[in-house]
Motif scaffolding. Structure first.
Motif, short mmCIF file in Angstrom:
data_model
loop_
_atom_site.label_atom_id
_atom_site.label_comp_id
_atom_site.label_asym_id
_atom_site.label_seq_id
_atom_site.Cartn_x
_atom_site.Cartn_y
_atom_site.Cartn_z
N ILE A 1 8.29 10.80 3.60
CA ILE A 1 8.57 10.23 1.63
C ILE A 1 8.96 8.67 2.58
O ILE A 1 9.79 8.37 3.16
CB ILE A 1 9.72 10.91 1.37
CG1 ILE A 1 9.78 12.59 1.22
CG2 ILE A 1 10.64 10.35 0.01
CD1 ILE A 1 10.99 13.16 0.87
N GLY A 2 7.94 8.29 1.22
CA GLY A 2 8.65 6.59 0.78
C GLY A 2 9.42 6.13 0.71
O GLY A 2 9.47 6.42 -0.44
N LEU A 3 10.37 5.41 1.33
CA LEU A 3 11.66 4.46 0.65
C LEU A 3 11.20 3.19 0.56
O LEU A 3 11.03 2.60 1.05
CB LEU A 3 12.53 5.25 1.45
CG LEU A 3 12.94 6.74 1.19
CD1 LEU A 3 14.01 7.18 2.12
CD2 LEU A 3 13.22 7.68 0.15
N ALA B 1 7.24 -0.73 5.19
CA ALA B 1 7.47 -0.02 4.36
C ALA B 1 8.36 0.65 5.40
O ALA B 1 8.68 1.00 6.49
CB ALA B 1 5.84 0.73 4.73
N ARG B 2 8.83 2.21 4.77
CA ARG B 2 10.00 2.97 5.15
C ARG B 2 9.78 4.18 4.87
O ARG B 2 9.33 4.57 3.57
CB ARG B 2 11.25 2.71 4.81
CG ARG B 2 12.29 1.58 4.84
CD ARG B 2 12.98 0.84 3.96
NE ARG B 2 14.19 -0.39 4.41
CZ ARG B 2 13.63 -1.47 3.63
NH1 ARG B 2 12.05 -1.14 2.75
NH2 ARG B 2 13.84 -2.80 3.69
N ARG B 3 9.61 5.31 5.77
CA ARG B 3 9.30 6.58 6.28
C ARG B 3 10.01 7.43 6.09
O ARG B 3 11.15 7.37 7.21
CB ARG B 3 8.26 7.33 6.46
CG ARG B 3 7.36 6.50 6.36
CD ARG B 3 6.38 6.83 5.06
NE ARG B 3 5.37 6.46 4.41
CZ ARG B 3 4.21 6.86 3.24
NH1 ARG B 3 4.89 7.15 2.76
NH2 ARG B 3 3.49 6.38 2.63
N THR C 1 0.55 -1.16 -0.16
CA THR C 1 -0.38 -0.22 -0.38
C THR C 1 0.82 0.94 0.00
O THR C 1 0.70 2.37 -0.54
CB THR C 1 -0.59 0.18 1.51
OG1 THR C 1 0.15 -0.42 2.07
CG2 THR C 1 -1.95 -1.34 1.00
N ALA C 2 2.50 0.86 0.10
CA ALA C 2 2.79 2.18 0.09
C ALA C 2 4.49 2.15 -0.73
O ALA C 2 4.84 1.17 -1.17
CB ALA C 2 4.15 2.52 1.54
N GLU C 3 4.24 3.18 -1.57
CA GLU C 3 4.93 3.41 -2.66
C GLU C 3 6.45 4.65 -2.21
O GLU C 3 6.59 5.18 -1.60
CB GLU C 3 4.18 3.90 -4.08
CG GLU C 3 3.04 2.97 -4.92
CD GLU C 3 2.44 4.12 -5.69
OE1 GLU C 3 3.05 4.19 -6.32
OE2 GLU C 3 1.53 3.27 -6.54
#
Length: 434
Positions: A247-249, A234-236, A212-214
């Protein structure tokens, strides 16, 4: 369906009133004479039969079917006989078809054409379809005639559904072999490509959860990486503060501490420009992110940060990165104002550092002069009204830090009390508060 005139006007002393149902009798029966002739053929079939309101009597033949419904019976009339007086109270008949089904007509049948085929209309054909011949695929109520039934985009088989995905938008048809159902909604279907875009698989090896996170990482042209990750992997990069989504990484772009200062500014400005309602960070916020990535000297130099943002703006104009470009241009006025405010703050900070040097010399007769000569301003943050004081960040030579702090922090506590504000140390690697 039409209703004939009541026959009771001709037979006021009728004993039995009936409704004649001719909807399944194809032979035309228009006019009173034709109706009377038909009844004379039907009536003998009722003789010797019991009469009761609501009863149905049916005549069937190869030509069709006729139903007689008894709606009223005199109390004295129990059985139908030759002398029983009947009255036809109403006649049920098929209405004349306003729109006829073209497919039924070609087969010699009669069907009501309640649907229109868009392809026929585009070709200038007025053909219509009945409910039996209209083709309606899953996912949309758009009808087609049998001749224009859609074919699958992927393999040319007969299509069975319209894809609800972002690219197809229920305007592209697909066959059963290409159907991918929504995980929770059984009435929504996708083609394989739209399904992958709507429910991408997490990039983490061995994880099959929906990503769900890009990854928001931008290349030089402003295009995002887009690699998906589930909520667990997910990484932020929290560059906009903890109250906003960072920012998604992806794994490949997660090493932000190795980035150059210009790359950090580009990623932050480019992402903020793409997001609706996301304001550009202040120079102080840029400084915070630069400090976390190891650019400590630049983090305190708002004038240099502003100069780098000006250079970034020029690169955006030459490459035509429009969303981020407009966002940077809107923020330019605020950044210029912040630079002017920073100049005034630095001047206040230098005055406070000069006072601190004098206090250190006064209170520490052994090492005060050496410490005072090594003290430099890192940053001064005035307190927001109505609070007073503020935070004075200073640099102290590493070999003198312990002497400046004193046993159990006794010296720095005296300096804080005399100066009337917090004194915090920046040692070039991290910030510490005593």
């Amino acid at each position: 369906m039409t209703t004939a005139q009541s026959a009771s006007a001709h037979f006021p002393d009728s004993q039995v009133d009936v409704v004649l149902d001719l909807r399944q009798w194809p032979t035309p029966t228009d006019g009173q004479e034709a109706l009377v002739t038909l009844w004379q053929q039907l009536e003998p079939g009722l003789y010797a039969k019991p009469l009761a309101a609501g009863a149905l009597h049916v005549w069937e033949s190869d030509a069709g079917r006729i139903t007689v419904e008894i709606v009223r019976v005199d109390a004295q009339s129990r059985w139908a006989a030759e002398d029983t007086r009947f009255a036809i109270a109403a006649v049920r008949q098929q209405s004349a078809l306003v729109y006829r089904c073209a497919t039924c007509d070609r087969a010699g049948r009669s069907g009501y054409g309640s649907f229109r085929c868009r392809s026929c209309g585009d070709a200038g054909r007025p053909d219509r379809m009945c409910v039996d011949h209209a083709v309606v695929l899953d996912g949309s109520l758009l009808p087609s005639c049998p001749d224009h039934r859609p074919s699958c985009r992927g393999c040319s088989r007969t299509a069975v559904f319209w894809c609800a995905g972002r690219d197809c938008r229920t305007s592209v048809a697909w066959c059963e072999q290409h159907r991918k159902r929504h995980p929770q909604d059984p009435d929504t279907d996708y083609c394989p490509d739209c399904y992958r875009r709507a429910f991408p698989v997490c990039e983490e090896p061995g994880c099959s959860a929906v990503g769900t996170a890009e990854c928001d990482w931008l290349d030089t042209a402003g295009h995002t990486c887009g690699r998906p990750a589930c909520t667990r992997h997910a990484r932020r990069w929290q560059v906009f503060g903890y109250e906003r989504v960072g920012i998604g990484l992806c794994r490949a772009h997660s090493q932000v501490r190795s980035l150059s200062a210009d790359e950090i500014l580009w990623q932050i400005c480019g992402t903020a420009g793409r997001r609706q309602g996301q304001r550009m960070p202040s120079l102080a916020a840029f400084g915070h992110n630069l400090r976390n990535a190891g650019h400590r000297e630049l983090a305190l130099d708002h004038h240099s940060i502003r100069a780098r943002l000006t250079a970034l703006h020029a690169r955006m104009r030459s490459s035509g990165t429009s969303p981020a470009l407009r966002a940077v241009e809107r923020a330019a006025g605020d950044w210029d104002r912040q630079v002017k405010e920073r100049i005034g703050t630095v001047e206040q900070g230098e005055v406070l550092v000069a006072r601190l040097r004098a206090i250190v010399r006064e209170l520490d007769y052994r090492f005060g002069a050496e410490i005072a000569d090594g003290l430099t301003l890192a940053e001064y943050k005035p307190a927001r009204p109505p609070a007073s004081g503020g935070d004075l960040w200073i640099r102290v030579p590493e070999h003198l830090t312990g002497k400046f702090i004193g046993p159990q922090g006794s010296r720095i506590k005296e300096y804080k009390a005399r100066l009337g504000m917090e004194i915090k140390l920046e040692d070039g690697r991290r910030r510490t508060s005593r």
